[in-house]
Design a protein around this motif. Sequence first.
Motif, PDB file in Angstrom:
ATOM      1  N   ILE A   1       0.837  -1.204   0.000  1.00  6.42           N
ATOM      2  CA  ILE A   1       0.000   0.000   0.000  1.00  6.42           C
ATOM      3  C   ILE A   1       0.867   1.248   0.000  1.00  6.42           C
ATOM      4  N   ILE A   2       1.916   1.224   0.783  1.00  3.47           N
ATOM      5  CA  ILE A   2       2.824   2.379   0.810  1.00  3.47           C
ATOM      6  C   ILE A   2       3.434   2.586  -0.571  1.00  3.47           C
ATOM      7  N   GLU A   3       3.827   1.521  -1.181  1.00  2.00           N
ATOM      8  CA  GLU A   3       4.416   1.597  -2.524  1.00  2.00           C
ATOM      9  C   GLU A   3       3.406   2.183  -3.520  1.00  2.00           C
ATOM     10  N   ASN A   4       2.161   1.744  -3.400  1.00  7.35           N
ATOM     11  CA  ASN A   4       1.112   2.204  -4.316  1.00  7.35           C
ATOM     12  C   ASN A   4       0.797   3.683  -4.132  1.00  7.35           C
ATOM     13  N   LYS A   5       1.065   4.202  -2.950  1.00  5.19           N
ATOM     14  CA  LYS A   5       0.715   5.590  -2.641  1.00  5.19           C
ATOM     15  C   LYS A   5       1.961   6.467  -2.485  1.00  5.19           C
ATOM     16  N   PHE A   6       3.051   6.023  -3.047  1.00  2.00           N
ATOM     17  CA  PHE A   6       4.341   6.655  -2.780  1.00  2.00           C
ATOM     18  C   PHE A   6       4.365   8.149  -3.082  1.00  2.00           C
ATOM     19  N   LEU A   7       3.645   8.569  -4.115  1.00  2.00           N
ATOM     20  CA  LEU A   7       3.675   9.994  -4.482  1.00  2.00           C
ATOM     21  C   LEU A   7       2.518  10.778  -3.874  1.00  2.00           C
ATOM     22  N   ASP A   8       1.713  10.122  -3.072  1.00  2.00           N
ATOM     23  CA  ASP A   8       0.557  10.796  -2.476  1.00  2.00           C
ATOM     24  C   ASP A   8       0.908  11.356  -1.108  1.00  2.00           C
ATOM     25  N   ASP A   9      -0.082  11.997  -0.497  1.00  2.00           N
ATOM     26  CA  ASP A   9       0.121  12.446   0.872  1.00  2.00           C
ATOM     27  C   ASP A   9      -0.515  11.451   1.840  1.00  2.00           C
ATOM     28  N   ILE A  10      -0.181  11.623   3.115  1.00  2.00           N
ATOM     29  CA  ILE A  10      -0.620  10.673   4.133  1.00  2.00           C
ATOM     30  C   ILE A  10      -2.151  10.615   4.227  1.00  2.00           C
ATOM     31  N   SER A  11      -2.827  11.725   3.925  1.00  2.00           N
ATOM     32  CA  SER A  11      -4.286  11.745   4.109  1.00  2.00           C
ATOM     33  C   SER A  11      -4.969  10.727   3.209  1.00  2.00           C
ATOM     34  N   SER A  12      -4.580  10.663   1.951  1.00  2.00           N
ATOM     35  CA  SER A  12      -5.269   9.708   1.075  1.00  2.00           C
ATOM     36  C   SER A  12      -4.843   8.278   1.409  1.00  2.00           C
ATOM     37  N   LEU A  13      -3.611   8.113   1.850  1.00  2.00           N
ATOM     38  CA  LEU A  13      -3.154   6.773   2.258  1.00  2.00           C
ATOM     39  C   LEU A  13      -4.012   6.249   3.413  1.00  2.00           C
ATOM     40  N   LEU A  14      -4.233   7.098   4.407  1.00  2.00           N
ATOM     41  CA  LEU A  14      -4.987   6.666   5.586  1.00  2.00           C
ATOM     42  C   LEU A  14      -6.467   6.508   5.257  1.00  2.00           C
ATOM     43  N   SER A  15      -6.983   7.451   4.492  1.00  2.00           N
ATOM     44  CA  SER A  15      -8.410   7.438   4.175  1.00  2.00           C
ATOM     45  C   SER A  15      -8.810   6.165   3.443  1.00  2.00           C
ATOM     46  N   GLU A  16      -7.938   5.721   2.550  1.00  2.00           N
ATOM     47  CA  GLU A  16      -8.314   4.607   1.683  1.00  2.00           C
ATOM     48  C   GLU A  16      -7.883   3.248   2.223  1.00  2.00           C
ATOM     49  N   ASN A  17      -7.071   3.244   3.264  1.00  2.00           N
ATOM     50  CA  ASN A  17      -6.515   1.959   3.678  1.00  2.00           C
ATOM     51  C   ASN A  17      -6.564   1.673   5.165  1.00  2.00           C
ATOM     52  N   THR A  18      -7.167   2.542   5.935  1.00  2.00           N
ATOM     53  CA  THR A  18      -7.267   2.292   7.368  1.00  2.00           C
ATOM     54  C   THR A  18      -8.663   2.708   7.827  1.00  2.00           C
ATOM     55  N   SER A  19      -8.941   2.486   9.082  1.00  2.00           N
ATOM     56  CA  SER A  19     -10.236   2.932   9.615  1.00  2.00           C
ATOM     57  C   SER A  19     -10.149   4.350  10.163  1.00  2.00           C
TER      58      SER A  19
END
Lengths: 638, 360
Positions: free
Chosen positions: A40-58
């Motif tokens: 997931i981190i690899e897939n979101k490498f160029l994104d910011d933390i907000s979209s990483l958390l929003s789409e992959n955590t609760s």
Amino acid sequence: MFSQEIHIPDTINLIEEVFIYAPKNLEETGQKINRLDSLIIENKFLDDISSLLSENTSVFIKSYGKSSLSTASFKGTNASHTKLTWNNVELNSPLMGIVDMSLIPVAISENIKIYYGSASLSKNSNALGGLIELNSSTTWSKGVKAKIVSQVASYSSYDNLGEIRLGNAKIQSVTKLYHSISKNNFPFFNNDITNQQIEYRQNADYLKYGFVQEVYFRFNHKNIISAKFWKQLSDRGVPGLTSNEAGPNNNKNRQNSGMNVYATNYTHYGERLKFELNHGANFQNLNYKSTNYINGVGYLNVVNSFSKSNSIYNSASANYKFNEKAELNAQINYNFHFVNSEDSIVNQYLTAKRQEGGLNVSAYYEIFKNFRLALLLRQDFCDKNLNPFVPVLSAEYFFKNNLSLRASVGRNYNLPSLNDLYLKPSGNPDLKAEIGNNSNLGVSYFLNKKNFSLKTDFELNYNKINNWILWRPTAMGFWRPDNIDAVIASGCETNLIFEYKLRKVKFKNIVNYAFTKSVRADENANPNDQSLGKQLPYIPRHSANLFSQVSWCNFFFNYQWTYFSTRYTSSVAEPGVLVSIYPYFMNDIGIGKNFIFKKVDLVLNFKIYNLFNEKYRSVLWQPMPGRNYSLQLGVKLK
Amino acid sequence: MKIRRIIYRISFLCLFVFGIFITSCMKDDFRPITEFNTNSRGVFIVCEGNFMYGNASLSYYSPLEKKVENTVFIRANGIPLGDVAQSLTIYDKTAWIIVNNSGKVYAIDIDNFKIKGKITDLVSPRYMRFINPQKAYITDLYAKNIYVVNPQDYSLTKTINIDDGSGKYYNHSSEQIVVFENKLFINTWSYDNKILVIDTNLDEVIDSIEVFKQPRKIVADKEKNLWVLSDGGSDYSDYKGDAGITKINMQTHKIEQSFVLPSKDNITDMQINKTGDTIFYVNGNIFRLPINATSLPQKEWINVGHKTIYGIGQDPYNYDFYISDAVDYMQSGVIYRYNSNLHCVDSFAVGIIPNSFVFK
């Protein structure tokens, strides 16, 4: 006996897919701590933390749009109850208490851990909701490795990242540079004004760039020091509401900010004793301007606020392992904050400082076979006052077949931010600390087979927070914080990760779901107040997400689905177009291929966001883009 | 075999769940249109909503039927009113709603609430006042100008500069307007302490009168006096002072009387009765002040308990008195209607932060 977290094996791909789930460490007894999946981190490498958390955590993210203000909240708590650290340096502004997750790039760290509720207390206080920990890591391999990732996306968006790792078994250097820019002028149909038409989003452009430099030195296998520095500058427009018709020259809001963070660490890995010293600092500045065109005068600021915060963080911690069944941790910390802010238009100034620190002792013991107990005691101070005493008791029982049952009860607190207390004209110097009493009950299960692995977790949580700090409008025209008696945040969370392999085809699926009931439990003297027992604004009752990847012979296909139920914006959670936002469903897909060569790896990744081109909003009267695209090329030199 | 069965089941589950996802879609705001026809007398209740929440709304109450219709603007027109409805003024058969943080003024029919037109490209409009059918003034919080508009074609005809350039603060904002002979009296609320006097023939500022800090509301009495209610600024601000009421002779521009309010508790509104001889003001509770009084009343006229009174108004037809409770400013406000004997004859919920009553 200690594993060295930054002494990971040399691999071709630093973030390697993990297919095996291991039992928990002793120090995680009774607590929920998630390491975000490397894929997931690899897939979101160029994104910011907000979209990483929003789409992959609760973790719930309230976002005003791409690269616009985004805040995170855990389990029905609010944004100031979520703390974010980078290599043990807190990134929350001591002035505002929150952190804008849209300003934090995923690329600045390799390991992301999420500590839910009282699990955060072993690291940090004040995190009533939870703690998100971003940590860097390196390998000790000899030579040079480089990585360049570039992305072109809709609305004139360009993202670039370069990374060089070089060194040997003794010393390592990691350098990262990144740059993101976008006009972000997406078209949308504005049906909030009389002359309904397709418009292009104005004043939503952004620019963000920075670099990270890390140096690691290994005296020997037992002693490692590191120094890390991160600098970032950003500038962005703050777009208005869709109903705004003040004209293109009015209500032009802009925000630019700077961040300089350094973190130093010394770690000693002994046979039984692990000892760690951390020192770091976080210097942030922010300028917010609101400009209008005044007839006869020209452009004139109506808001021009500057704020600076300087924070220094120091901690020393020791972990002693008596044997495989008993461990003792102790940590002392001392932090200092100095802030100042001013608004040059209304001539309001604020200067404040705060010293805080404390002692934290925790013990972990396997009291019977497969039954572990943990006790954490924490006493912090702030300036000359003792903060509330914090005890946490946790237990976990490991059944056969990788099933475990855990429980914890404890207390936590959150101090008012310096803005809460002293901001002029709205600060409230009489605010008291928020005190949370929480309890959790969870069950975990994992299964590892040759071509199949599964990990799942289910947790019930209950958190009563007394003296909850709530910002409310006032008759004077500004918002002001007050303590309200209590908020009860309760619910459940579950997640499931499963992977399997059918010949050359690999499947990976990560699913999260949370039910969150976060309601006011205070009696109000006003007989017309209907807010008792109502869901707090902008906290969805239900949230879920799914990430799926299918890969075959270096091709991969990703599917991302995110859901939030209705969010209410008034204090009584009433339905209606003006006071609630309909449920949110978002579908994104990506397709790509890895090209493996002798000296270089290439990754090509094409993504489609908002697959079904839905017209939607995440915050009332803030439009979001329709279907949009990105093309990413990654090059890794081996 | 057991594992394979698990895999198949999970795969089936995934396909099933995927099937649900791809048929899911979001329903952007659905706004059915309601046809209104309210040709009897009534009361508009302006609900300003929260800043940057875009939840301003308009309620309409029929005193004869004791019936309230909420969110009539969006229901009649299918579009939201906007962000912060500051005020409403009726001229002829049109209600003009000033939407502060949307930079515009909507003109709607007072019976069916349909939009007739709008004035846009304003910075931060607050109040509107008509001189004649072709000329009206609009004040503004940040523009340092007062707009002169032609309501007949919704056009901006000119601006009156009110920037004195001297203040430590952002001078001047402009708020309510009282018309007296050929003069406008305008209070400057935000970080200011002036009453500006503007000549309507010259459209220029001809005088300014210093009052207590942050003059919030103004009304004119029958004896040609202007009454000014000042909230004194927030005690947590660097710009603070006494809250008070000032009586100004509108012919001489001289201050006739000043009263310091004993507390700064929730100073939100001031109105005058139809005959122009009694002032009503909110200072936590509701007080009544005859225009010839020599001191402030010791006792409140209406004790409101723990309610948060934000707006008051008196019906010019039957002298019924209306008060609005903004509660916590983040939920539906509640309106109480009292008859002349101060018996509560009706109460009902409206939109968020009801700030004023305008009688049709």
